[in-house]
Design a protein around this motif. Structure first.
Motif, PDB file in Angstrom:
ATOM      1  N   VAL A   1     -65.024   7.344 -91.452  1.00  0.00           N
ATOM      2  CA  VAL A   1     -65.642   7.632 -90.148  1.00  0.00           C
ATOM      3  C   VAL A   1     -66.350   8.977 -90.189  1.00  0.00           C
ATOM      4  CG1 VAL A   1     -65.179   8.119 -87.727  1.00  0.00           C
ATOM      5  CG2 VAL A   1     -64.031   6.197 -88.855  1.00  0.00           C
ATOM      6  N   VAL A   2     -65.656  10.018 -90.639  1.00  0.00           N
ATOM      7  CA  VAL A   2     -66.254  11.361 -90.661  1.00  0.00           C
ATOM      8  C   VAL A   2     -67.414  11.407 -91.646  1.00  0.00           C
ATOM      9  CG1 VAL A   2     -65.838  13.790 -91.151  1.00  0.00           C
ATOM     10  CG2 VAL A   2     -64.096  12.452 -89.960  1.00  0.00           C
ATOM     11  N   GLY A   3     -67.277  10.758 -92.789  1.00  0.00           N
ATOM     12  CA  GLY A   3     -68.351  10.747 -93.774  1.00  0.00           C
ATOM     13  C   GLY A   3     -69.582  10.037 -93.256  1.00  0.00           C
ATOM     14  N   GLY A   4     -69.383   8.903 -92.537  1.00  0.00           N
ATOM     15  CA  GLY A   4     -70.536   8.191 -91.953  1.00  0.00           C
ATOM     16  C   GLY A   4     -71.267   9.058 -90.956  1.00  0.00           C
TER      17      GLY A   4
ATOM     18  N   ALA B   1     -75.155  10.354 -91.180  1.00  0.00           N
ATOM     19  CA  ALA B   1     -76.088  10.138 -90.069  1.00  0.00           C
ATOM     20  C   ALA B   1     -76.722  11.438 -89.622  1.00  0.00           C
ATOM     21  CB  ALA B   1     -75.368   9.474 -88.905  1.00  0.00           C
ATOM     22  N   SER B   2     -75.948  12.542 -89.711  1.00  0.00           N
ATOM     23  CA  SER B   2     -76.481  13.840 -89.297  1.00  0.00           C
ATOM     24  C   SER B   2     -77.293  14.520 -90.390  1.00  0.00           C
ATOM     25  CB  SER B   2     -75.342  14.761 -88.861  1.00  0.00           C
ATOM     26  OG  SER B   2     -74.493  15.044 -89.962  1.00  0.00           O
ATOM     27  N   GLY B   3     -77.297  13.929 -91.618  1.00  0.00           N
ATOM     28  CA  GLY B   3     -78.075  14.484 -92.711  1.00  0.00           C
ATOM     29  C   GLY B   3     -77.416  15.618 -93.456  1.00  0.00           C
ATOM     30  N   THR B   4     -76.142  15.878 -93.193  1.00  0.00           N
ATOM     31  CA  THR B   4     -75.449  16.976 -93.881  1.00  0.00           C
ATOM     32  C   THR B   4     -74.826  16.547 -95.205  1.00  0.00           C
ATOM     33  OG1 THR B   4     -73.469  16.495 -92.573  1.00  0.00           O
ATOM     34  CG2 THR B   4     -74.972  18.204 -91.733  1.00  0.00           C
ATOM     35  N   MET B   5     -74.787  15.228 -95.472  1.00  0.00           N
ATOM     36  CA  MET B   5     -74.281  14.726 -96.741  1.00  0.00           C
ATOM     37  C   MET B   5     -75.142  13.556 -97.189  1.00  0.00           C
ATOM     38  SD  MET B   5     -70.080  14.661 -96.548  1.00  0.00           S
ATOM     39  CE  MET B   5     -70.012  14.048 -98.237  1.00  0.00           C
TER      40      MET B   5
ATOM     41  N   LEU C   1     -75.679   9.852 -99.090  1.00  0.00           N
ATOM     42  CA  LEU C   1     -74.894   8.621 -99.135  1.00  0.00           C
ATOM     43  C   LEU C   1     -74.087   8.550-100.443  1.00  0.00           C
ATOM     44  CD1 LEU C   1     -74.160   5.911 -97.896  1.00  0.00           C
ATOM     45  CD2 LEU C   1     -76.156   4.913 -99.037  1.00  0.00           C
ATOM     46  N   GLY C   2     -74.658   9.018-101.542  1.00  0.00           N
ATOM     47  CA  GLY C   2     -73.951   8.990-102.826  1.00  0.00           C
ATOM     48  C   GLY C   2     -72.708   9.860-102.798  1.00  0.00           C
ATOM     49  N   ASP C   3     -72.784  11.044-102.156  1.00  0.00           N
ATOM     50  CA  ASP C   3     -71.607  11.906-102.064  1.00  0.00           C
ATOM     51  C   ASP C   3     -70.510  11.260-101.215  1.00  0.00           C
ATOM     52  OD1 ASP C   3     -72.650  13.830-103.681  1.00  0.00           O
ATOM     53  OD2 ASP C   3     -73.356  15.135-102.062  1.00  0.00           O
ATOM     54  N   VAL C   4     -70.909  10.588-100.134  1.00  0.00           N
ATOM     55  CA  VAL C   4     -69.910   9.911 -99.298  1.00  0.00           C
ATOM     56  C   VAL C   4     -69.253   8.768-100.082  1.00  0.00           C
ATOM     57  CG1 VAL C   4     -69.570   8.516 -97.223  1.00  0.00           C
ATOM     58  CG2 VAL C   4     -71.024  10.549 -97.144  1.00  0.00           C
ATOM     59  N   GLN C   5     -70.103   8.028-100.823  1.00  0.00           N
ATOM     60  CA  GLN C   5     -69.538   6.941-101.635  1.00  0.00           C
ATOM     61  C   GLN C   5     -68.555   7.495-102.665  1.00  0.00           C
ATOM     62  OE1 GLN C   5     -72.120   5.315-104.515  1.00  0.00           O
ATOM     63  NE2 GLN C   5     -70.521   4.028-105.403  1.00  0.00           N
ATOM     64  N   ALA C   6     -68.960   8.585-103.344  1.00  0.00           N
ATOM     65  CA  ALA C   6     -68.073   9.199-104.324  1.00  0.00           C
ATOM     66  C   ALA C   6     -66.798   9.694-103.662  1.00  0.00           C
ATOM     67  CB  ALA C   6     -68.793  10.355-105.024  1.00  0.00           C
ATOM     68  N   PHE C   7     -66.915  10.258-102.466  1.00  0.00           N
ATOM     69  CA  PHE C   7     -65.747  10.797-101.787  1.00  0.00           C
ATOM     70  C   PHE C   7     -64.785   9.682-101.380  1.00  0.00           C
ATOM     71  CE2 PHE C   7     -63.106  13.299 -99.137  1.00  0.00           C
ATOM     72  CZ  PHE C   7     -63.305  14.622 -99.522  1.00  0.00           C
TER      73      PHE C   7
END
Length: 643
Positions: free
Chosen positions: A302-305, A309-313, A315-321
């Motif tokens: 939830v927080v990563g999505g 959406a806000s552009g601070t991360m 998509l690849g970093d969220v997937q890795a996380f």
């Protein structure tokens, strides 16, 4: 020959042991409390000390494997970012960059797998050598334990410690060490990568660590006593099975099959309850930690999505996380699931350490003395001995046995006959006085030297797995074929051995049941012939042979006793009529001594015993011991022999 006796002693029970018989151990033994888990686990870990450099190598290899596997998701996340940005920008996917990234991922994971394989091979060697040394220590310890230790402990429980518990320790080390190193290093590596990618999301994941540790600690505290009880009940159940199997003929003869089944069922139920409780409680760890992990996974998603959406991360970093969060929970769950294995292994280790910490028999004197001659003159000087400190058995006994003489010892069961000869062999140490062999105190001799000069034939025959030839040769290392055959002919083994399919090469099965009781006893007598001892001890050595064979064996033993000091323990007085001296024992004291004719003429205890055996019916014979003197509580004999 000269002989003097003096002393006093009461009919004192031998030391108690855990009550058990053909049906297994008794009920109501005190429940063992679990030892401190921490020190026991630390001591178990110290067993790896001789392999410390290889353990360090295992850690290094594990660190390399984990580092590569941890880096993999971050690089793979870059591939996701390349694909995502290519679609979003409309310029298309940069396949050259994508190919380079994927090739790096393949190389990293293959290298990680190779390092993990080498780590496993090295760790397997470390574990097996550690258990090998532990088994060797236990085996060496058993040979240094006094006879009294085996009197107090059930054989099945001791075998369970040597086999089941050590196997469980081996399994614990094998299954936990690799996972332990890998899991801890994985947690450290993943936490580092998560902090690098996003400290905020890393904080969410790290919050699950203390919660997981609390769950594991609470569950472990409740399951550890049950694991200790599980392995204790395993040893007791082994005792019941071992005794019930070896005594199965008696169980059937006396119609105790139902009782045997009931006792087995009771102990089996106790083992089931302890095992179920231990496994059930420890099994709570895995689903609990997985539940915590799922909550963390949802929070990170939830927080990563929102951050994507806000552009601070990216998509690849969220997937890795997200991938890291799943990997992060996996080692935590593994650490939790290892708790039951570790507790079970530590419980077994406590039982093995208890054996290793048991008091050993006293060390041989240094420098040791050795008799200059080999005459076999034995002198008892004011000998005192007791199994229980406040219950005397033998007090102030003095006796001189000249070389080449035969001394017969008779008396009621529990009078101290077998105890007397066991003191000669130093199976037990004296409480007072001393025994000398050819002028040398036996306490100043090494046990090996003393027992090498002594041969013993027990009333309970014991033969080892192997051929009849091997069992006869067991009496003396290096015995020649001619000496073995000579001993076999002297003990009349040669009379029956040729009727067997393979003669002297006949292999004896478990408990030597392919020989009769009398034949087994003849083999043990032949074993004593081969030893050519200086002092000979015959403890009811002809109790299992028929009358005709008994006469033949008496002639053989007469030749064996020639020029040797011999002690003969006997209930059948027909076997000791030709003894040079007969000692009559009651309550640990020698109450009469003399030849067969002298004692009959004296009309004392020996004459009453002789009359009971050969003249009067058993219900009319006068008892050897005053019934009132024999009254009083008797405890279970702690001696293997029943004399």
């Amino acid at each position: 020959m000269s002989a003097t006796t003096q002393g006093r002693g009461g009919a004192t029970p031998r030391p108690p042991q855990r009550a058990h018989g053909p049906m297994g151990p008794g009920i109501g033994a005190p429940v063992e409390k679990p030892s401190n888990f921490g020190p026991s686990a630390a001591r178990l870990a110290r067993l790896l000390g001789p392999e410390r450099w290889l353990v360090i190598a295992v850690i290094v290899l594990g660190a390399g494997s984990v580092a590569l596997s941890v880096v993999g998701p971050k690089i793979l996340g870059n591939a996701t970012t390349v694909i995502f940005e290519g679609f979003i920008s409309g310029t298309g996917i940069d396949f050259d960059s994508l190919h380079r990234i994927l090739w790096w991922v393949v190389v990293i994971y293959v290298a990680s797998a190779i390092l993990g394989l080498v780590q496993g091979l090295v760790l397997n060697g470390v574990t097996q050598r550690t258990v090998y040394r532990l088994r060797a220590r236990v085996e060496d310890k058993i040979h240094r334990l006094p006879l009294s230790y085996f009197d107090r402990h059930q054989r099945g429980d001791l075998l369970s410690r040597v086999t089941n518990d050590i196997d469980n320790i081996s399994q614990t080390l094998q299954q936990t060490l690799s996972q332990l190193f890998t899991s801890v290093l994985t947690v450290i590596g993943i936490v580092g990568m998560m902090l690098w990618i996003s400290p905020l999301l890393a904080g969410i994941a790290i919050l699950s660590i203390p919660l997981t540790l609390v769950i594991v600690a609470q569950v472990a505290k409740r399951s550890q006593p049950r694991f200790v009880a599980q392995w204790r009940h395993t040893g007791e159940l082994n005792s019941i099975i071992e005794e019930g199997y070896t005594g199965h003929a008696l169980v059937k003869v006396f119609g105790r099959r139902r009782r045997a089944q009931e006792e087995f069922a009771r102990k089996n139920e106790e083992l089931y309850e302890a095992s179920f409780g231990a496994q059930f409680i420890s099994g709570i760890i895995m689903p609990s930690t997985m539940f915590v992990g799922n909550l963390v996974y949802v929070a990170i998603a939830v927080v990563g999505g929102l951050r994507v959406a806000s552009g601070t991360m990216t998509l690849g970093d969220v997937q890795a996380f997200i991938q890291y969060s799943r990997q992060f929970q996996q080692p935590l769950s593994q650490l939790g699931s290892m708790a039951n294995l570790v507790q079970s292994g530590v419980a077994s280790a406590e039982r093995v350490f208890e054996l290793l910490d048991s008091e050993e028999q006293g060390a041989d004197p240094v420098p040791a003395q050795s008799p200059e001659g080999d005459h076999g003159r034995l002198v008892f000087e004011d000998v005192s001995f007791r199994y229980v400190a406040d219950k005397p058995l033998i007090d102030d006994l003095s006796l001189t046995v000249e070389p080449g003489r035969t001394v017969a010892i008779v008396g009621p069961t529990g009078a101290g006959k077998t105890t007397l000869v066991n003191l000669i062999l130093r199976f037990y140490e004296l409480d007072g006085g001393r025994i000398t062999l050819d002028g040398t105190d036996i306490a100043a001799m090494t046990r090996d030297d003393l027992r090498a000069r002594t041969g013993m034939v027990l009333q309970d025959t014991w033969l080892f797995g192997g051929t009849i030839r091997d069992n006869i040769a067991y009496g003396r290392t290096g015995a020649t074929e001619e000496e073995i055959l000579e001993a076999a002919r002297a003990a009349y083994v040669d009379r029956f051995v040729h009727s067997l399919p393979d003669g002297y090469d006949t292999v004896l099965d478990d408990d030597a049941t392919n020989l009769s009781a009398g034949e087994r006893q003849l083999v043990t007598i032949a074993r004593a012939f081969v030893a050519k001892p200086q002092v000979l001890i015959l403890d009811e050595a002809t109790s299992s042979v028929d009358t005709r064979t008994e006469l033949l064996v008496q002639h053989a033993m007469a030749k064996l006793r020639k020029d040797r000091t011999a002690f003969v323990i006997a209930h059948r007085l027909s076997t000791i009529r030709d003894a040079d001296l007969i000692l009559v024992m009651e309550h640990g004291a020698i109450v009469e001594q003399g030849t067969h004719r002298e004692l009959l003429a004296a009309g004392g205890a020996y004459a009453r015993l002789y009359e009971a055996q050969f003249a009067a019916p058993i219900d009319e014979a006068e008892p050897l011991v005053d019934p009132q003197a024999a009254e009083g509580p008797r405890e279970t004999s702690a001696k293997p022999s029943r004399s």
